[in-house]
Motif scaffolding. Sequence first.
Motif, mmCIF file in Angstrom:
data_model
loop_
_atom_site.group_PDB
_atom_site.id
_atom_site.type_symbol
_atom_site.label_atom_id
_atom_site.label_comp_id
_atom_site.label_asym_id
_atom_site.label_seq_id
_atom_site.Cartn_x
_atom_site.Cartn_y
_atom_site.Cartn_z
ATOM 1 N N CYS A 43 1.964 -5.539 -4.844
ATOM 2 C CA CYS A 43 2.924 -5.719 -3.952
ATOM 3 C C CYS A 43 3.337 -7.332 -4.126
ATOM 4 O O CYS A 43 2.361 -8.125 -4.024
ATOM 5 C CB CYS A 43 2.504 -5.447 -2.495
ATOM 6 N N PRO A 44 4.558 -7.762 -4.091
ATOM 7 C CA PRO A 44 4.730 -9.350 -4.126
ATOM 8 C C PRO A 44 4.501 -9.914 -2.936
ATOM 9 O O PRO A 44 4.528 -11.271 -2.973
ATOM 10 C CB PRO A 44 6.411 -9.139 -4.479
ATOM 11 N N GLY A 45 4.332 -9.142 -1.993
ATOM 12 C CA GLY A 45 3.983 -9.899 -0.549
ATOM 13 C C GLY A 45 2.292 -10.163 -0.381
ATOM 14 O O GLY A 45 2.045 -11.471 -0.285
ATOM 15 N N CYS A 46 1.753 -9.156 -0.478
ATOM 16 C CA CYS A 46 0.151 -8.937 -0.056
ATOM 17 C C CYS A 46 -0.501 -8.873 -1.087
ATOM 18 O O CYS A 46 -1.913 -9.170 -1.044
ATOM 19 C CB CYS A 46 -0.344 -7.911 1.079
ATOM 20 N N GLY A 47 -0.048 -8.552 -2.389
ATOM 21 C CA GLY A 47 -0.827 -8.398 -3.719
ATOM 22 C C GLY A 47 -1.539 -7.419 -3.594
ATOM 23 O O GLY A 47 -2.695 -6.850 -4.503
ATOM 24 N N ARG A 48 -1.260 -6.233 -2.800
ATOM 25 C CA ARG A 48 -1.903 -4.870 -2.745
ATOM 26 C C ARG A 48 -1.613 -4.240 -4.295
ATOM 27 O O ARG A 48 -0.672 -4.151 -4.772
ATOM 28 C CB ARG A 48 -1.305 -4.018 -1.898
ATOM 29 N N PRO A 49 -2.588 -3.730 -4.916
ATOM 30 C CA PRO A 49 -2.445 -3.170 -6.378
ATOM 31 C C PRO A 49 -1.690 -1.868 -6.170
ATOM 32 O O PRO A 49 -1.727 -1.303 -5.166
ATOM 33 C CB PRO A 49 -4.045 -2.993 -6.592
ATOM 34 N N ASN A 50 -1.147 -1.654 -7.327
ATOM 35 C CA ASN A 50 -0.299 -0.410 -7.692
ATOM 36 C C ASN A 50 0.775 -0.254 -6.739
ATOM 37 O O ASN A 50 1.098 0.700 -6.061
ATOM 38 C CB ASN A 50 -1.216 0.793 -7.395
ATOM 39 N N SER A 51 1.417 -1.384 -6.431
ATOM 40 C CA SER A 51 2.529 -1.571 -5.187
ATOM 41 C C SER A 51 3.473 -2.545 -5.932
ATOM 42 O O SER A 51 3.323 -3.661 -5.442
ATOM 43 C CB SER A 51 2.225 -1.607 -3.878
ATOM 44 N N THR A 52 4.446 -2.159 -6.712
ATOM 45 C CA THR A 52 5.331 -3.247 -7.534
ATOM 46 C C THR A 52 6.407 -3.608 -6.450
ATOM 47 O O THR A 52 7.290 -4.674 -6.471
ATOM 48 C CB THR A 52 6.074 -2.591 -8.367
ATOM 49 N N CYS A 59 6.635 -5.233 4.800
ATOM 50 C CA CYS A 59 7.892 -5.056 5.742
ATOM 51 C C CYS A 59 7.796 -5.431 6.974
ATOM 52 O O CYS A 59 8.592 -5.963 7.773
ATOM 53 C CB CYS A 59 8.368 -3.856 5.363
ATOM 54 N N LEU A 60 6.712 -4.971 7.811
ATOM 55 C CA LEU A 60 6.535 -4.841 9.174
ATOM 56 C C LEU A 60 6.248 -6.354 9.495
ATOM 57 O O LEU A 60 6.469 -6.798 10.580
ATOM 58 C CB LEU A 60 5.378 -4.091 9.691
ATOM 59 N N TRP A 61 5.467 -7.176 8.682
ATOM 60 C CA TRP A 61 5.132 -8.576 8.832
ATOM 61 C C TRP A 61 6.518 -9.336 8.713
ATOM 62 O O TRP A 61 6.696 -10.257 9.696
ATOM 63 C CB TRP A 61 4.103 -9.110 7.794
ATOM 64 N N GLN A 62 7.294 -9.113 7.645
ATOM 65 C CA GLN A 62 8.684 -9.975 7.771
ATOM 66 C C GLN A 62 9.414 -9.509 8.792
ATOM 67 O O GLN A 62 10.110 -10.568 9.319
ATOM 68 C CB GLN A 62 9.292 -9.131 6.432
ATOM 69 N N GLN A 63 9.390 -8.304 9.447
ATOM 70 C CA GLN A 63 10.144 -8.008 10.359
ATOM 71 C C GLN A 63 9.614 -8.683 11.938
ATOM 72 O O GLN A 63 10.400 -9.217 12.606
ATOM 73 C CB GLN A 63 10.269 -6.590 10.857
ATOM 74 N N GLU A 64 8.343 -8.931 11.976
ATOM 75 C CA GLU A 64 7.804 -9.349 13.026
ATOM 76 C C GLU A 64 7.814 -11.112 13.081
ATOM 77 O O GLU A 64 8.044 -11.727 13.984
ATOM 78 C CB GLU A 64 6.208 -8.892 13.385
ATOM 79 N N LEU A 65 7.526 -11.414 11.960
ATOM 80 C CA LEU A 65 7.320 -12.932 11.986
ATOM 81 C C LEU A 65 8.538 -13.727 10.891
ATOM 82 O O LEU A 65 8.525 -14.885 11.263
ATOM 83 C CB LEU A 65 5.945 -13.024 11.182
ATOM 84 N N GLY A 66 9.099 -13.055 10.306
ATOM 85 C CA GLY A 66 10.096 -13.629 9.432
ATOM 86 C C GLY A 66 9.851 -14.162 8.080
ATOM 87 O O GLY A 66 10.743 -14.627 7.479
ATOM 88 N N PHE A 67 8.548 -13.716 7.661
ATOM 89 C CA PHE A 67 8.136 -14.156 6.376
ATOM 90 C C PHE A 67 7.279 -13.134 6.005
ATOM 91 O O PHE A 67 6.372 -12.553 6.511
ATOM 92 C CB PHE A 67 7.748 -15.495 6.396
ATOM 93 N N VAL A 68 6.745 -13.055 4.553
ATOM 94 C CA VAL A 68 5.763 -12.479 3.737
ATOM 95 C C VAL A 68 4.768 -13.638 3.393
ATOM 96 O O VAL A 68 5.103 -14.698 3.373
ATOM 97 C CB VAL A 68 6.124 -11.658 2.928
ATOM 98 N N MET A 69 3.632 -13.037 3.051
ATOM 99 C CA MET A 69 2.599 -14.206 2.693
ATOM 100 C C MET A 69 2.674 -14.633 1.296
ATOM 101 O O MET A 69 2.250 -15.742 0.816
ATOM 102 C CB MET A 69 0.954 -13.577 2.858
#
Length: 221
Positions: A43-52, A59-69
């Motif tokens: 995942c390009p946000g959290c680095g979760r494996p097997n999630s491109t 998506c929830l973090w981005q909706q709540e805080l306005g950014f991803v990590m």
Amino acid sequence: MRCSCCQKELINSLTLQELFFSSSQRCYHCEQLFSKIDQAQVCPGCGRPNSTELCQDCCLWQQELGFVMRNFSLFSYNEGFRQWIETYKFMGDYRTRGAFVLELTEALQKYQEYLICPLPLSKERFEQRGFNQVRGCLDLTKRSYELLLKRSELAPQSEKSREERLQMKQPFELNVPIEKIRNQKVLLVDDVYTTGRTLFHGAELLYKSGAETVKSLTFAR
């Protein structure tokens, strides 16, 4: 030559393949503890494996805080990594801090323009443990870092449920003048990315203090 993880004598037990082609400097047993994450499949946000693509949590973090990590993690949190962190962090075997110094040093090369900031322990937790587990690993990379944040005392994260972690109040405050952070790129470093709540707390505070960019690097995801 000793294993960078358990510190047992290594040279006498190395196979030719390990001697000439291994870059980890870990013995066979310790090598099995760690499973590198394929960075092309995260995942390009959290680095979760097997999630491109951006995962649901990001998506929830981005909706709540306005950014991803934009988190980068070295290894999967498997049973082997759990054994290592139990020995190092909770049992206090400081010798094992060099378990993946080569991988960590290499990863940090990607953040040359960043202030490196290990997440702090509270004063109480530091006195109880005797060391900061993230700083212990960073010290071996010879890369300088900044103690930009300080932490108030809270219950250990390992004792909290996922819901309790997500509801955690802001545990950090600045440990440096705000001018130190303004317009800077900052890399937060922690041991394990679980829910991301602690890292997001750190990033929120840094962004409010004028940081240009905040990313994170964790040993495991």
